[in-house]
Design a protein around this motif. Structure first.
Motif, mmCIF file in Angstrom:
data_model
loop_
_atom_site.group_PDB
_atom_site.id
_atom_site.type_symbol
_atom_site.label_atom_id
_atom_site.label_comp_id
_atom_site.label_asym_id
_atom_site.label_seq_id
_atom_site.Cartn_x
_atom_site.Cartn_y
_atom_site.Cartn_z
ATOM 1 N N PRO A 110 0.927 -1.028 -0.142
ATOM 2 C CA PRO A 110 0.046 -0.014 -0.105
ATOM 3 C C PRO A 110 0.888 1.112 0.038
ATOM 4 N N TRP A 111 0.272 2.057 -0.757
ATOM 5 C CA TRP A 111 1.173 3.594 -0.877
ATOM 6 C C TRP A 111 0.741 4.508 0.403
ATOM 7 N N PHE A 112 1.587 4.507 1.391
ATOM 8 C CA PHE A 112 1.376 5.289 2.578
ATOM 9 C C PHE A 112 2.229 6.458 2.814
ATOM 10 N N ASP A 113 3.295 6.738 1.949
ATOM 11 C CA ASP A 113 4.007 7.857 1.806
ATOM 12 C C ASP A 113 4.860 8.068 0.524
ATOM 13 N N LEU A 114 5.244 9.236 0.251
ATOM 14 C CA LEU A 114 5.942 9.644 -0.883
ATOM 15 C C LEU A 114 7.336 8.911 -1.041
ATOM 16 N N ASN A 115 7.953 8.337 -2.112
ATOM 17 C CA ASN A 115 9.110 7.769 -1.886
ATOM 18 C C ASN A 115 9.922 8.656 -2.787
ATOM 19 N N SER A 116 10.080 9.983 -1.953
ATOM 20 C CA SER A 116 11.209 11.111 -2.467
ATOM 21 C C SER A 116 12.031 11.470 -1.289
ATOM 22 N N SER A 117 12.604 12.604 -1.538
ATOM 23 C CA SER A 117 13.377 13.412 -0.675
ATOM 24 C C SER A 117 12.439 13.947 0.446
ATOM 25 N N TRP B 138 -4.308 15.782 -8.403
ATOM 26 C CA TRP B 138 -4.269 14.399 -7.824
ATOM 27 C C TRP B 138 -3.246 14.073 -6.631
ATOM 28 N N LEU B 139 -2.009 14.309 -6.838
ATOM 29 C CA LEU B 139 -0.973 14.133 -5.913
ATOM 30 C C LEU B 139 -1.364 14.841 -4.642
ATOM 31 N N ARG B 140 -1.875 16.037 -4.655
ATOM 32 C CA ARG B 140 -2.433 16.747 -3.489
ATOM 33 C C ARG B 140 -3.470 15.579 -2.873
ATOM 34 N N ALA B 141 -4.399 15.235 -3.563
ATOM 35 C CA ALA B 141 -5.546 14.133 -3.015
ATOM 36 C C ALA B 141 -4.597 13.073 -2.353
ATOM 37 N N VAL B 142 -3.714 12.317 -2.780
ATOM 38 C CA VAL B 142 -3.150 11.341 -2.357
ATOM 39 C C VAL B 142 -2.132 11.556 -0.935
ATOM 40 N N ARG B 143 -1.465 12.798 -1.278
ATOM 41 C CA ARG B 143 -0.748 13.253 0.018
ATOM 42 C C ARG B 143 -1.770 13.651 1.366
ATOM 43 N N ARG B 144 -2.860 13.988 0.868
ATOM 44 C CA ARG B 144 -3.727 14.301 2.072
ATOM 45 C C ARG B 144 -4.334 12.899 2.641
ATOM 46 N N GLY B 145 -4.512 11.860 1.512
ATOM 47 C CA GLY B 145 -4.539 10.626 2.248
ATOM 48 C C GLY B 145 -3.340 10.147 3.203
ATOM 49 N N HIS B 146 -2.221 10.371 2.641
ATOM 50 C CA HIS B 146 -1.284 9.929 3.370
ATOM 51 C C HIS B 146 -1.040 10.649 4.794
ATOM 52 N N ALA B 147 -1.603 11.691 4.807
ATOM 53 C CA ALA B 147 -1.568 12.440 6.175
ATOM 54 C C ALA B 147 -2.599 11.908 7.168
ATOM 55 N N ARG B 148 -3.816 11.359 6.448
ATOM 56 C CA ARG B 148 -4.652 10.863 7.448
ATOM 57 C C ARG B 148 -4.060 9.555 7.955
ATOM 58 N N VAL B 149 -3.478 8.743 7.288
ATOM 59 C CA VAL B 149 -2.905 7.541 7.759
ATOM 60 C C VAL B 149 -1.727 7.889 8.686
ATOM 61 N N ALA B 150 -0.950 8.701 8.512
ATOM 62 C CA ALA B 150 -0.156 9.367 9.422
ATOM 63 C C ALA B 150 -0.613 9.603 11.012
ATOM 64 N N ARG B 151 -1.657 10.353 10.789
ATOM 65 C CA ARG B 151 -2.590 10.621 11.769
ATOM 66 C C ARG B 151 -3.059 9.543 12.822
ATOM 67 N N GLY B 152 -3.341 8.535 12.083
ATOM 68 C CA GLY B 152 -4.061 7.433 12.509
ATOM 69 C C GLY B 152 -5.413 6.962 11.954
ATOM 70 N N LEU B 153 -5.741 5.815 11.562
ATOM 71 C CA LEU B 153 -7.250 5.464 10.962
ATOM 72 C C LEU B 153 -7.889 4.704 12.082
ATOM 73 N N ASP B 154 -9.037 4.286 11.979
ATOM 74 C CA ASP B 154 -9.734 3.606 12.626
ATOM 75 C C ASP B 154 -10.354 2.331 11.831
#
Length: 317
Positions: free
Chosen positions: A149-156, A216-232
Motif C-alpha cells: 500500500p502507498w502510505f508515503d511519498l518515496n522521495s526526498s 491528484w497528488l494533493r489528494a494522495v498526500r492528504r490521504g497519506h496524512a490521514r494514515v499518519a495521523r491514524g485511521l480506525d
C-alpha cells in the motif's frame, strides 16, 4: 447497474458497468466490476482494488483466490482501464473519497450475490484507497489485505514536506498542472514487450509518459496524512510488502528482479500500525512492488501467507 457482458480476459469472465453520480460539466463517470462466471456461489468473497495507472488483469492471482474458496471480484475504478470514458481525464480525481461510491456499490453487489464475509484487497494506491474506505465505513468488510500500500511519498524530505505544502496551494488553482511523470523502469520490467513476464494493455497500463497532476497528488498526500495521523480500521488488517526497496529511478537489475522499485517499504512498515488495533505485517524476500506479479515462488509464498492468515482471522464457516 447494466447487464453483464463478456470481459477481455476471456469466456470465464464477465464485466458489469457501475453507473456513478455525474460530475459537473463532464460526461458521467462509470466504474467496472469484473468477476468470473458463476460468482456468488461461495460464502466468502474478495474485492480487489488496483493501483495508479493500472487495471485488473491478474487472472492467475484471481484463480488462487477461487481455489482457496473465495469468489473473486475486481473493480476498475472510474477513469481507469475498462472504465476510461471519452471527455474525461484518465486516472484523475481531486479527492480520494470519491472512490467510496464505486467501492460501496461493488460491495453491495457482492453482498447481494450471497457473500457473508468479504475481504477488501488493495494494491499500492488502491491499498491507500481501501484503507481509507475501511476506516470510514465500519462494518462494510470483514478483513483488509494490502499489497504494497502507498502510505508515503518515496522521495526526498523536500518533496515530502515542502512540495506537499506547495501542492496544497497550487492543486485547487491548477488541478491539471503536470508536476511529475511516473518512472518507467518498473513497468518495463513487467511487460512482455520489454522483457517482462506479463501481457497487458499498454493503453490502460502505460509504461511511458504517464502524467502526475497537481490536484491528484494533493489528494494522495492528504490521504497519506490521514494514515499518519491514524485511521480506525476495526477489522483485521494484513499488510504485505517486499523485504526491500530498490531505487525508483535508477534500479539495478537485481532490484527489478526482486525488490519494490516504486515505494519505500520502510514507510509502509512505519505507517502500518496506524491503520487500526489489529494489524499484521508480512515481508517477502524477492517480492516486486505488486507481489502478485513477482516470480512464481514469491507469488505462491505471498498467496499462501494471505490465505493462512485469513483462515485464522475470519470466523470459521
Amino acid at each position: 447497474m447494466s447487464t453483464s457482458s463478456p470481459d477481455i480476459l476471456g469466456d470465464d469472465w464477465v464485466q458489469r458497468t457501475l453507473t456513478l453520480l455525474p460530475d459537473t460539466g463532464l460526461p458521467a463517470p462509470e466504474a467496472t466490476l469484473v468477476h468470473e462466471r458463476g460468482a456468488g456461489s461461495r460464502r466468502r468473497a474478495v474485492l480487489y482494488v488496483h493501483g495508479f495507472t493500472d487495471y485488473f488483469f491478474q487472472a492467475d492471482h484471481a484463480r488462487a483466490w477461487t481455489e482457496a474458496g473465495y469468489d473473486f471480484y475486481a473493480l476498475d475504478l472510474r477513469d481507469y482501464g475498462r472504465s476510461i470514458r471519452p471527455g474525461r481525464t484518465p486516472n484523475f480525481v481531486t479527492d480520494l473519497a470519491v472512490y467510496d461510491e464505486e467501492v460501496g456499490l461493488a460491495l453491495g453487489e457482492i453482498r447481494a450475490a450471497g457473500a457473508q464475509e468479504v475481504v477488501l484487497l488493495g494494491h499500492s494506491t488502491g491499498g491507500l484507497i481501501a484503507s481509507l474506505y475501511a476506516s470510514d465505513h465500519p462494518g462494510a468488510i470483514d478483513a483488509l489485505v494490502l499489497n504494497s500500500p502507498w502510505f508515503d511519498l518515496n522521495s526526498s524530505w523536500v518533496n515530502r514536506v515542502i512540495t506537499t505544502r506547495v501542492l496544497d496551494a497550487v492543486g485547487p488553482l491548477l488541478p491539471r498542472l503536470r508536476v511529475s511523470t511516473l518512472g518507467e523502469p518498473y513497468g518495463r520490467s513487467l511487460h512482455t514487450s520489454t522483457g517482462g513476464e506479463w501481457e497487458y494493455d499498454l493503453t490502460w497500463k502505460p509504461i511511458e509518459d504517464v502524467p502526475v497532476y497537481a490536484a491528484w497528488l494533493r489528494a494522495v498526500r492528504r490521504g497519506h496524512a490521514r494514515v499518519a495521523r491514524g485511521l480506525d480500521v476495526q477489522v483485521p488488517v494484513l499488510v504485505c510488502t517486499s523485504a526491500r526497496s530498490g531505487h525508483p529511478a535508477r534500479p539495478t537489475a537485481a532490484d527489478l528482479a526482486g525488490a519494490d522499485c516504486v515505494l519505500d517499504v520502510r514507510h509502509i512498515w512505519q505507517r502500518a500500525p496506524q491503520l487500526g488495533v489489529d494489524v499484521t505485517v508480512r515481508r517477502f524476500e524477492g517480492g516486486l512492488h505488486d507481489l502478485a506479479l513477482s516470480v512464481a515462488a514469491v507469488r505462491a509464498s505471498y498467496e499462501h501467507s494471505v490465505f493462512a492468515w485469513l483462515a485464522e482471522r475470519l470466523p470459521s464457516s
